[in-house]
Design an enzyme around this catalytic site. Sequence first.
Site, PDB file in Angstrom:
ATOM      1  N   TYR A  84      44.247  45.278  59.312  1.00 23.12           N
ATOM      2  CA  TYR A  84      44.817  45.780  58.053  1.00 23.12           C
ATOM      3  C   TYR A  84      45.205  47.237  58.221  1.00 23.12           C
ATOM      4  O   TYR A  84      44.404  48.034  58.724  1.00 23.12           O
ATOM      5  CB  TYR A  84      43.800  45.660  56.915  1.00 23.12           C
ATOM      6  CG  TYR A  84      44.117  44.521  55.980  1.00 23.12           C
ATOM      7  CD1 TYR A  84      45.366  44.440  55.382  1.00 23.12           C
ATOM      8  CD2 TYR A  84      43.169  43.539  55.704  1.00 23.12           C
ATOM      9  CE1 TYR A  84      45.662  43.387  54.525  1.00 23.12           C
ATOM     10  CE2 TYR A  84      43.472  42.491  54.844  1.00 23.12           C
ATOM     11  CZ  TYR A  84      44.724  42.423  54.261  1.00 23.12           C
ATOM     12  OH  TYR A  84      45.018  41.393  53.416  1.00 23.12           O
ATOM     13  N   GLU A  98      47.198  49.231  55.586  1.00 25.22           N
ATOM     14  CA  GLU A  98      47.943  49.726  54.421  1.00 25.22           C
ATOM     15  C   GLU A  98      48.183  51.222  54.526  1.00 25.22           C
ATOM     16  O   GLU A  98      47.261  51.987  54.874  1.00 25.22           O
ATOM     17  CB  GLU A  98      47.170  49.467  53.120  1.00 25.22           C
ATOM     18  CG  GLU A  98      47.261  48.051  52.639  1.00 25.22           C
ATOM     19  CD  GLU A  98      46.017  47.282  52.974  1.00 25.22           C
ATOM     20  OE1 GLU A  98      45.424  47.559  54.029  1.00 25.22           O
ATOM     21  OE2 GLU A  98      45.646  46.402  52.164  1.00 25.22           O
ATOM     22  N   ASP A 116      73.911  46.275  53.583  1.00 28.12           N
ATOM     23  CA  ASP A 116      72.975  45.241  54.031  1.00 28.12           C
ATOM     24  C   ASP A 116      73.585  44.654  55.303  1.00 28.12           C
ATOM     25  O   ASP A 116      74.513  43.852  55.244  1.00 28.12           O
ATOM     26  CB  ASP A 116      72.824  44.169  52.947  1.00 28.12           C
ATOM     27  CG  ASP A 116      71.937  43.017  53.403  1.00 28.12           C
ATOM     28  OD1 ASP A 116      71.642  42.932  54.622  1.00 28.12           O
ATOM     29  OD2 ASP A 116      71.555  42.191  52.558  1.00 28.12           O
ATOM     30  N   THR A 162      67.615  42.520  58.402  1.00 26.82           N
ATOM     31  CA  THR A 162      66.569  41.721  59.022  1.00 26.82           C
ATOM     32  C   THR A 162      66.549  42.119  60.497  1.00 26.82           C
ATOM     33  O   THR A 162      67.471  42.776  60.982  1.00 26.82           O
ATOM     34  CB  THR A 162      66.871  40.206  58.925  1.00 26.82           C
ATOM     35  OG1 THR A 162      68.192  39.982  59.429  1.00 26.82           O
ATOM     36  CG2 THR A 162      66.783  39.710  57.508  1.00 26.82           C
ATOM     37  N   LYS A 187      68.179  38.350  63.490  1.00 24.11           N
ATOM     38  CA  LYS A 187      69.468  37.653  63.635  1.00 24.11           C
ATOM     39  C   LYS A 187      70.156  38.175  64.900  1.00 24.11           C
ATOM     40  O   LYS A 187      69.647  37.953  65.996  1.00 24.11           O
ATOM     41  CB  LYS A 187      70.298  37.856  62.367  1.00 24.11           C
ATOM     42  CG  LYS A 187      69.625  37.269  61.119  1.00 24.11           C
ATOM     43  CD  LYS A 187      70.513  37.338  59.905  1.00 24.11           C
ATOM     44  CE  LYS A 187      69.918  36.633  58.712  1.00 24.11           C
ATOM     45  NZ  LYS A 187      69.080  37.465  57.859  1.00 24.11           N
ATOM     46  N   ARG A 206      61.099  37.646  63.305  1.00 24.96           N
ATOM     47  CA  ARG A 206      61.462  37.474  61.894  1.00 24.96           C
ATOM     48  C   ARG A 206      60.896  38.651  61.101  1.00 24.96           C
ATOM     49  O   ARG A 206      59.692  38.904  61.136  1.00 24.96           O
ATOM     50  CB  ARG A 206      60.841  36.162  61.420  1.00 24.96           C
ATOM     51  CG  ARG A 206      61.251  35.627  60.102  1.00 24.96           C
ATOM     52  CD  ARG A 206      61.009  34.132  60.069  1.00 24.96           C
ATOM     53  NE  ARG A 206      61.917  33.489  61.001  1.00 24.96           N
ATOM     54  CZ  ARG A 206      63.201  33.206  60.735  1.00 24.96           C
ATOM     55  NH1 ARG A 206      63.706  33.479  59.558  1.00 24.96           N
ATOM     56  NH2 ARG A 206      63.959  32.635  61.643  1.00 24.96           N
TER      57      ARG A 206
HETATM   58  N1  DSN Z   1      69.150  32.758  55.476  1.00 19.78           N
HETATM   59  C1  DSN Z   1      69.940  33.840  55.990  1.00 19.78           C
HETATM   60  C2  DSN Z   1      71.230  33.387  56.537  1.00 19.78           C
HETATM   61  O1  DSN Z   1      71.268  32.301  57.075  1.00 19.78           O
HETATM   62  O2  DSN Z   1      72.225  34.087  56.454  1.00 19.78           O
HETATM   63  C3  DSN Z   1      70.135  34.931  55.025  1.00 19.78           C
HETATM   64  O3  DSN Z   1      68.998  35.148  54.298  1.00 19.78           O
END
Ligand code: DSN
Length: 421
Positions: free
Chosen positions: A54, A56, A201, A228, A231, A237
């Site tokens: 933990y 925090e 974003d 994120t 990707k 993730r």
């Molecule tokens: N689920 C993601 C995507 O496939 O673009 C976005 O959150």
Amino acid sequence: MDYYTHIQKEDPDIYGFIEGEEKRQIEGLELIPSENYVSLAVREAMASTLTNKYSEGYPGKRYYGGQEFTDKVELLAIERAKQLFGAKYANVQPLGGANANIALYMALMEPGDTILGMDLSHGGHLTHGHPVTYISKIFNFVRYKMKNIETGEIDYDALRETAKKEKPKVILAGFSAYPRELEWQKIADIAKEVGAYAVADVAHIAGLIAGGAQKNPFDYGFDVMTTTTHKTLRGPRGGMIVTRENEEVAKKIDKAVFPGLQGGPHMHQIAAKAISFREALQPSFKTYAAKVVQNASAMAEVFKAGGVRMITGGTSNHLILADVFGSLGISGQDAEKILDEAGITLNKNTIADDVRKPMDPSGIRFGTPAMTTRGFGVEESKQVAELMLDVLQKRDAATVSKAREAVKALAASHPIPESFV
Ligand code: DSN
């Protein structure tokens, strides 16, 4: 599957499911543009003992003891994140992209404040204020759209007029199903004119920006980027928020992430982020990012030659949105299903101003980040696009079975690499 010996012994059910999924990933072709294959180093960090801790708070200011190593992990992740995007500040604690966006809204707005975001059906994202989300009840989301669906041009004049009328606190630029590059400068100028924060974003294109294959919104005056990490960036993730230079904004973001929104950060995930950022800082990542874009263009050419309408007319990034219902008479859902049978995974997707329903829309969305990690080049990408077209046009068992064999052969000749450095 040599890694999971303990799971195999202790929980054969879960072991079987992991084994099945691993086989699916190895033998099939992953074309969902938001997915990728991470390195073994990233996976090892995710499975490390850091998950027991933990932490925090932030490095040097934690609520619990025993932070000698977790502080070092988080500081290194922050340094690398800053270097990747040319940012002065980074928060690497968001557990995912949705958390990053919600924390951003909480940091820069009060309940009831207005934010402009891209319409979901024109490429935006649920967390950009879709009415089904809880966050849409807290802030006033106003949406903007493309002017020309066939070229992808955003209606910047309408965006400017809306911004002047609505006086938003934030203008949010970003997408999950838009195949072109945004004109960052135009959006940043509009934000400046109306006194709003310009936020990008970049969840889908973070890896392309880090690898220099797409422009960096910070070079055009954007204040903050949310993303994120799993990707195109090819990390675990998770989510992240980077701030170009405004210390006050960065402090508000830190407070919004913790204690505002989340509890203890996932330190195993932060270590994995740090590892993936190091990988993305290597020269080889530049080559990877460039190839992702080249491969997507090659696939788009094949679809174009096959007479398929693509939203925005093609692609300039890693993804393609094709109107398969309008062009080939097969719904997005049926296309997803029949391609799945051929070992090609992608997702059904609504197209701009779709007349069909989200669960059975007109389009399919696919892209090249994962395939490119496997070493696919332009020739193989064209081959995959041709296989897809063949299946979508003929839709008979013999064609599907022939495609499945071709997919298996392509996958076998391009194994998922274990290390990317
Ligand atoms: N689920 C993601 C995507 O496939 O673009 C976005 O959150």
